[in-house]
Design an enzyme around this catalytic site. Structure first.
Site, PDB file in Angstrom:
ATOM      1  N   LYS A 123       0.554  -1.336   0.128  1.00 10.31           N
ATOM      2  CA  LYS A 123       0.047  -0.005   0.098  1.00 10.31           C
ATOM      3  C   LYS A 123       1.269   1.081  -0.491  1.00 10.31           C
ATOM      4  O   LYS A 123       2.143   1.193   0.391  1.00 10.31           O
ATOM      5  CB  LYS A 123      -1.152  -0.037   1.208  1.00 10.31           C
ATOM      6  CG  LYS A 123       0.089   0.116   2.819  1.00 10.31           C
ATOM      7  CD  LYS A 123      -1.196   0.153   3.785  1.00 10.31           C
ATOM      8  CE  LYS A 123      -0.747  -0.216   4.575  1.00 10.31           C
ATOM      9  NZ  LYS A 123      -1.499  -1.305   5.971  1.00 10.31           N
TER      10      LYS A 123
ATOM     11  N   TYR B  26      15.286  30.053   7.833  1.00 11.76           N
ATOM     12  CA  TYR B  26      14.231  31.311   8.305  1.00 11.76           C
ATOM     13  C   TYR B  26      14.006  31.133   9.869  1.00 11.76           C
ATOM     14  O   TYR B  26      14.458  30.800  10.520  1.00 11.76           O
ATOM     15  CB  TYR B  26      12.960  30.618   8.473  1.00 11.76           C
ATOM     16  CG  TYR B  26      12.545  30.767   6.551  1.00 11.76           C
ATOM     17  CD1 TYR B  26      13.333  31.204   5.707  1.00 11.76           C
ATOM     18  CD2 TYR B  26      12.386  29.180   5.793  1.00 11.76           C
ATOM     19  CE1 TYR B  26      12.257  31.743   4.171  1.00 11.76           C
ATOM     20  CE2 TYR B  26      11.895  29.547   4.470  1.00 11.76           C
ATOM     21  CZ  TYR B  26      11.888  30.235   3.797  1.00 11.76           C
ATOM     22  OH  TYR B  26      11.242  30.462   1.980  1.00 11.76           O
TER      23      TYR B  26
HETATM   24  C1  LIG Z   1      -0.264  -1.538   7.195  1.00 11.56           C
HETATM   25  C2  LIG Z   1      -1.105  -3.484   7.210  1.00 11.56           C
HETATM   26  C3  LIG Z   1      -0.286  -3.979   7.753  1.00 11.56           C
HETATM   27  C4  LIG Z   1       1.168  -3.828   7.022  1.00 11.56           C
HETATM   28  O1  LIG Z   1       1.260  -3.871   8.679  1.00 11.56           O
HETATM   29  P1  LIG Z   1       3.092  -3.530   9.235  1.00 11.56           P
HETATM   30  O2  LIG Z   1       3.240  -3.156  10.365  1.00 11.56           O
HETATM   31  O3  LIG Z   1       4.354  -2.532   7.818  1.00 11.56           O
HETATM   32  O4  LIG Z   1       3.945  -4.241   8.796  1.00 11.56           O
HETATM   33  C5  LIG Z   1      -0.740  -5.704   7.667  1.00 11.56           C
HETATM   34  N1  LIG Z   1      -1.639  -5.620   8.085  1.00 11.56           N
HETATM   35  C6  LIG Z   1      -3.695  -3.995   7.414  1.00 11.56           C
HETATM   36  C7  LIG Z   1      -4.794  -4.293   7.465  1.00 11.56           C
HETATM   37  C8  LIG Z   1      -2.816  -2.814   7.248  1.00 11.56           C
HETATM   38  O5  LIG Z   1      -3.697  -2.352   6.943  1.00 11.56           O
END
Ligand SMILES: *Cc1c(COP(=O)(O)O)cnc(C)c1O
Length: 368
Positions: free
Chosen positions: A35, A262
């Protein structure tokens, strides 16, 4: 060789090694979570590397991310679990994208998207204490019974039953696992027999073997970062895949008392050389880390001075012979002596996940 102005290199061998590590460690199916453009690493390239290393399924938050993988030629099983209100799943069904189901309405929409000869593949998500999405325990009976019926009439294929953990404590995660097991038993009694049950993401896959079930969903571990505050990547046997680099854009010799960037929150305390690094908060360098951000130039560690701006920040390099065009490593694999994304996270008050995921569009990705 000229140093790129800004660049994130992605080590696909590190990604493959990290996936193999989780295959060996867990002995179960590894679903790699890609994702948010693979936490900033590039979704399609990460997917291909992970699949070649033995991952068997991909996970994304939303269907558009899964469709983009299909457009990039990735045809492995992929599941998406966070949906827009009223999502009808028609494109997901057409592209063979597996759908996470968190409500009765989503279940019906998925079934309605099936064609005569092709059921829609679903993973039923049970809410077990994270208080995000997932079917509420009060609805398990109704939704599971209906899912079983829709599978019997050929509209759905129940691939998975899953949930997600809070990582609040081992006790909390074990309690969630126990609730999940109740859900699995209830599902079985209603005729729901998923191919895979999955609840663990990276942290639980490492620390709580009883949560590994049939598959683990590995996000951050794929990218070689630790999900824990108190253990490094190397201690977990992981290799960070992303290295962020830039080229010094300007150097300036200045006297003591010179205000920098800044608001002049920093003034030089001696005659010194200031080097300008051409990445800023537009590129994912957290402004909240101003005055604390570590970088490496010419094999030496420095801390930035003054405010981090949108496009740039300044490093006081003292009398070191730093010149325009010299390479700056912002973060990478700390076993090579450079700062890590986790070091950045510490000074920015966040987690490594956020550091790599927020590297901006202006930074080209190059795979190695
Ligand atoms: C993002 C996510 C993961 C992965 O989690 P990590 O801690 O990065 O391994 C797994 N399951 C779901 C439902 C997620 O939203």
């Amino acid at each position: 060789m000229t140093v790129p102005f800004r660049e994130a290199t992605i080590d696909l061998d590190a990604i493959a090694d990290n996936v193999r590590h989780f295959r060996r460690l867990t002995g179960v199916e590894v679903l790699v979570v890609v994702k948010a453009n693979a936490y900033g690493h590039g979704a399609a390239a990460t997917a291909v590397a992970a699949l070649s290393a033995g991952a068997t399924r991909l996970g994304v938050a939303e269907i558009p991310e899964a469709l983009e993988l299909r457009r990039q030629g990735v045809h492995a099983p992929v599941v998406a679990w966070l949906h827009a209100p009223g999502e009808r799943f028609l494109e997901a069904a057409a592209e063979g994208v597996e759908v996470g189901i968190s409500s009765y309405d989503q279940l019906q929409a998925a079934a309605a998207a099936a064609s005569a000869d092709r059921p829609v593949a679903v993973h039923l998500k049970l809410e077990t204490g994270l208080s995000r999405n997932g079917i509420a325990p009060d609805d398990w009976g109704t939704v599971l019974a209906e899912a079983a019926r829709l599978e019997r009439i050929g509209r759905l294929r129940i691939v998975g039953l899953f949930s997600h953990l809070s990582n609040a404590s081992p006790a909390d995660d074990r309690a969630a696992l126990a609730r999940f097991e109740e859900g699995v038993a209830q599902a079985a009694a209603l005729g729901v027999r998923p191919e895979i049950r999955h609840i663990a993401a990276t942290a639980a896959a490492i620390d709580l073997p009883e949560t590994r079930l049939d598959a683990v969903r590995i996000g951050i571990g794929t990218y070689g970062l630790s999900p824990f505050d108190d253990r490094s990547s190397a201690e977990l046997g992981l290799r960070p895949a992303m290295t962020l680099r830039g080229a010094v854009a300007a150097v300036r010799r200045v006297p003591a008392g010179t205000g920098v960037s800044y608001d002049y929150v920093h003034r030089t305390d001696r005659e010194t050389t200031l080097a300008l690094v051409p990445l800023g908060y537009a590129d994912g360098v957290p402004r909240s880390a101003s005055g604390r951000l570590p970088v490496s130039i010419g094999g030496r560690r420095y801390t930035n001075v003054g405010r981090i701006a949108m496009d740039q920040f300044v490093v006081d390099v003292g009398d070191a012979p730093v010149g325009v065009g010299d390479e700056v490593t912002l973060f990478g694999d700390p076993t090579l002596g450079v700062p890590s994304a986790t070091d950045w996270a510490e000074v920015a008050g966040t987690i490594g996940y956020e550091i790599v995921t927020r590297i901006g569009h202006r930074v080209p990705r190059r795979t190695t």
